[in-house]
Design a protein around this motif. Structure first.
Motif, PDB file in Angstrom:
ATOM      1  N   GLN A 182      83.767-138.679  24.363  1.00  0.00           N
ATOM      2  CA  GLN A 182      82.972-137.457  24.407  1.00  0.00           C
ATOM      3  C   GLN A 182      83.742-136.345  23.702  1.00  0.00           C
ATOM      4  O   GLN A 182      84.884-136.082  24.022  1.00  0.00           O
ATOM      5  CB  GLN A 182      82.708-137.069  25.858  1.00  0.00           C
ATOM      6  CG  GLN A 182      81.868-135.809  26.015  1.00  0.00           C
ATOM      7  CD  GLN A 182      81.589-135.500  27.467  1.00  0.00           C
ATOM      8  OE1 GLN A 182      81.263-136.390  28.244  1.00  0.00           O
ATOM      9  NE2 GLN A 182      81.722-134.234  27.847  1.00  0.00           N
ATOM     10  N   TYR A 183      83.108-135.686  22.710  1.00  0.00           N
ATOM     11  CA  TYR A 183      83.842-134.657  21.965  1.00  0.00           C
ATOM     12  C   TYR A 183      83.534-133.234  22.414  1.00  0.00           C
ATOM     13  O   TYR A 183      84.257-132.303  22.069  1.00  0.00           O
ATOM     14  CB  TYR A 183      83.630-134.800  20.453  1.00  0.00           C
ATOM     15  CG  TYR A 183      82.224-134.656  19.930  1.00  0.00           C
ATOM     16  CD1 TYR A 183      81.665-133.406  19.691  1.00  0.00           C
ATOM     17  CD2 TYR A 183      81.468-135.780  19.616  1.00  0.00           C
ATOM     18  CE1 TYR A 183      80.388-133.278  19.177  1.00  0.00           C
ATOM     19  CE2 TYR A 183      80.185-135.661  19.095  1.00  0.00           C
ATOM     20  CZ  TYR A 183      79.648-134.418  18.874  1.00  0.00           C
ATOM     21  OH  TYR A 183      78.384-134.281  18.362  1.00  0.00           O
ATOM     22  N   THR A 228      81.001-148.681  29.999  1.00  0.00           N
ATOM     23  CA  THR A 228      80.530-148.122  28.730  1.00  0.00           C
ATOM     24  C   THR A 228      80.731-149.103  27.585  1.00  0.00           C
ATOM     25  O   THR A 228      80.306-148.829  26.452  1.00  0.00           O
ATOM     26  CB  THR A 228      81.266-146.820  28.381  1.00  0.00           C
ATOM     27  OG1 THR A 228      82.654-147.089  28.089  1.00  0.00           O
ATOM     28  CG2 THR A 228      81.170-145.802  29.505  1.00  0.00           C
ATOM     29  N   VAL A 251      75.099-141.777  24.557  1.00  0.00           N
ATOM     30  CA  VAL A 251      75.502-140.752  25.524  1.00  0.00           C
ATOM     31  C   VAL A 251      75.373-141.230  26.965  1.00  0.00           C
ATOM     32  O   VAL A 251      75.623-140.465  27.896  1.00  0.00           O
ATOM     33  CB  VAL A 251      74.697-139.453  25.325  1.00  0.00           C
ATOM     34  CG1 VAL A 251      74.989-138.865  23.967  1.00  0.00           C
ATOM     35  CG2 VAL A 251      73.200-139.689  25.482  1.00  0.00           C
ATOM     36  N   ILE A 266      87.364-136.356  17.263  1.00  0.00           N
ATOM     37  CA  ILE A 266      87.129-135.573  18.471  1.00  0.00           C
ATOM     38  C   ILE A 266      87.500-134.106  18.288  1.00  0.00           C
ATOM     39  O   ILE A 266      86.701-133.204  18.540  1.00  0.00           O
ATOM     40  CB  ILE A 266      87.913-136.164  19.657  1.00  0.00           C
ATOM     41  CG1 ILE A 266      87.544-137.624  19.874  1.00  0.00           C
ATOM     42  CG2 ILE A 266      87.631-135.356  20.925  1.00  0.00           C
ATOM     43  CD1 ILE A 266      86.069-137.872  20.054  1.00  0.00           C
ATOM     44  N   THR A 325      75.707-138.112  17.232  1.00  0.00           N
ATOM     45  CA  THR A 325      76.330-138.678  18.430  1.00  0.00           C
ATOM     46  C   THR A 325      76.136-140.181  18.468  1.00  0.00           C
ATOM     47  O   THR A 325      75.144-140.705  17.948  1.00  0.00           O
ATOM     48  CB  THR A 325      75.754-138.055  19.714  1.00  0.00           C
ATOM     49  OG1 THR A 325      76.431-138.582  20.862  1.00  0.00           O
ATOM     50  CG2 THR A 325      74.269-138.327  19.854  1.00  0.00           C
ATOM     51  N   THR A 378      79.013-137.985  21.806  1.00  0.00           N
ATOM     52  CA  THR A 378      80.211-138.815  21.686  1.00  0.00           C
ATOM     53  C   THR A 378      80.494-139.234  20.247  1.00  0.00           C
ATOM     54  O   THR A 378      79.652-139.126  19.360  1.00  0.00           O
ATOM     55  CB  THR A 378      80.071-140.099  22.529  1.00  0.00           C
ATOM     56  OG1 THR A 378      79.041-140.929  21.952  1.00  0.00           O
ATOM     57  CG2 THR A 378      79.711-139.772  23.965  1.00  0.00           C
ATOM     58  N   ASN A 421      89.693-140.196  27.865  1.00  0.00           N
ATOM     59  CA  ASN A 421      89.818-140.162  26.404  1.00  0.00           C
ATOM     60  C   ASN A 421      91.240-140.507  25.977  1.00  0.00           C
ATOM     61  O   ASN A 421      91.459-141.206  24.980  1.00  0.00           O
ATOM     62  CB  ASN A 421      89.436-138.788  25.869  1.00  0.00           C
ATOM     63  CG  ASN A 421      87.937-138.552  25.867  1.00  0.00           C
ATOM     64  OD1 ASN A 421      87.158-139.478  26.042  1.00  0.00           O
ATOM     65  ND2 ASN A 421      87.530-137.312  25.678  1.00  0.00           N
ATOM     66  N   HIS A 447      77.898-140.358  29.830  1.00  0.00           N
ATOM     67  CA  HIS A 447      78.668-139.204  29.361  1.00  0.00           C
ATOM     68  C   HIS A 447      77.936-137.906  29.667  1.00  0.00           C
ATOM     69  O   HIS A 447      76.724-137.893  29.903  1.00  0.00           O
ATOM     70  CB  HIS A 447      78.918-139.303  27.854  1.00  0.00           C
ATOM     71  CG  HIS A 447      79.928-140.341  27.482  1.00  0.00           C
ATOM     72  ND1 HIS A 447      81.286-140.141  27.564  1.00  0.00           N
ATOM     73  CD2 HIS A 447      79.766-141.615  27.026  1.00  0.00           C
ATOM     74  CE1 HIS A 447      81.925-141.231  27.176  1.00  0.00           C
ATOM     75  NE2 HIS A 447      81.027-142.145  26.845  1.00  0.00           N
ATOM     76  N   LYS A 460      83.028-142.500  18.177  1.00  0.00           N
ATOM     77  CA  LYS A 460      83.849-143.682  18.404  1.00  0.00           C
ATOM     78  C   LYS A 460      85.192-143.603  17.701  1.00  0.00           C
ATOM     79  O   LYS A 460      85.999-144.515  17.789  1.00  0.00           O
ATOM     80  CB  LYS A 460      83.109-144.944  17.941  1.00  0.00           C
ATOM     81  CG  LYS A 460      82.806-144.977  16.458  1.00  0.00           C
ATOM     82  CD  LYS A 460      82.059-146.241  16.089  1.00  0.00           C
ATOM     83  CE  LYS A 460      81.693-146.259  14.609  1.00  0.00           C
ATOM     84  NZ  LYS A 460      82.866-146.152  13.740  1.00  0.00           N
ATOM     85  N   GLY A 511      78.647-144.587  24.685  1.00  0.00           N
ATOM     86  CA  GLY A 511      79.535-144.163  23.612  1.00  0.00           C
ATOM     87  C   GLY A 511      80.977-144.355  24.003  1.00  0.00           C
ATOM     88  O   GLY A 511      81.283-144.854  25.087  1.00  0.00           O
TER      89      GLY A 511
END
Length: 260
Positions: free
Chosen positions: A219-220, A48, A176, A190, A173, A183, A10, A179, A185, A216
């Motif tokens: 990932q949050y 991804t 995914v 986040i 989201t 997620t 990230n 992940h 963008k 995605g």
């Protein structure tokens, strides 16, 4: 995937957002890991669709563009409606809830006229437009508006919503695939999304099954922090088996599924 690996990947994306290109060797030095570890990170991110590997360098991918919200609303419309109806069953009158941005969450907002006395926090101007016409109160988070999605983003987003403690939050989201959780963008989202999840009594991700075949960006949170995933019957078996190890999945059908 280890938390440190997710955090590093990230951070790489965040650095690329601030710099047009980065050297692989510089990333290795910055994170104090081997060049082989960075190569694996970049290969993962390239798979991804978020970055483009060059000779000894990397940059963000420019492939693809946002689909406007009004067009996404018509994609898998029936599935999204069923998901929204299932989500509605989790909402009690006179409670505080959070509605995330996105076309599936928007379908929930449209049904809130069946409830009353709600306090609804949202980052979606489209959702707020529906809720404002109902017997409910809507709070719009602070930030700037992204044109195609009509969703609020920005550095002030976290501060504007961190004090809220929703009874239920309905999170959206992006894809995914690859992940271990939902997620987003947008880099600014986040921290805010993760805070909403942690502050909620019940955190719910709502998405149609197409998200499980799309990748995605960021990932949050992890599935283990989510209480329920509501999706449709098209979810791939492999994805369902993996996610069910961490949270409960509800398949939205004409007859409402059990939540507990």
């Amino acid at each position: 995937m280890e938390k440190s690996t997710v955090t590093r990947r990230n951070q790489i994306l965040k650095m690329l957002a601030e710099n047009e290109k980065l050297k692989t060797a510089s990333l290795s030095d910055y994170f104090d890991v081997t060049t082989e570890t960075i190569r694996k990170d970049l290969l993962y991110l390239q798979n991804t669709g978020t970055v483009k590997k060059l000779h000894g360098r990397v940059r963000l991918s420019t492939k693809g563009s946002d689909t406007p919200l009004d067009l996404r609303t018509f994609q898998m419309r029936n599935e999204k409606t069923l998901i929204a109806k299932q989500a509605l069953a989790m909402i009690e009158n006179n409670s505080t809830i959070y509605i995330d941005g996105g076309s599936t969450a928007l379908e929930i907002a449209k049904l809130l006229n069946q409830k009353e006395g709600l306090v609804v926090i949202t980052t979606s101007l489209s959702a707020a437009n529906y809720i404002a016409k109902q017997n409910n109160t809507v709070y719009i988070a602070s930030g700037f508006v992204e044109g195609p999605s009509m969703i609020i983003h920005g550095p002030f987003l976290f501060e504007s919503i961190k004090q809220f403690k929703p009874v239920v939050s309905f999170m959206g989201t992006n894809g995914v695939l690859f992940h271990d959780g939902p997620t987003s963008k947008n880099f600014y989202d986040i921290e805010a999304k993760n805070e909403i999840v942690l502050n909620s009594n019940i955190a719910v991700v709502v998405c149609d099954s197409s998200k499980f075949s799309e990748s995605g960006m960021l990932q949050y949170t992890s599935w283990s922090n989510i209480d329920f995933l509501i999706t449709d019957s098209g979810i791939p078996v492999e994805s369902r088996e993996q996610i069910e190890k961490q949270t409960k999945i509800i398949i939205a059908e004409e007859k409402l599924g059990s939540m507990y």
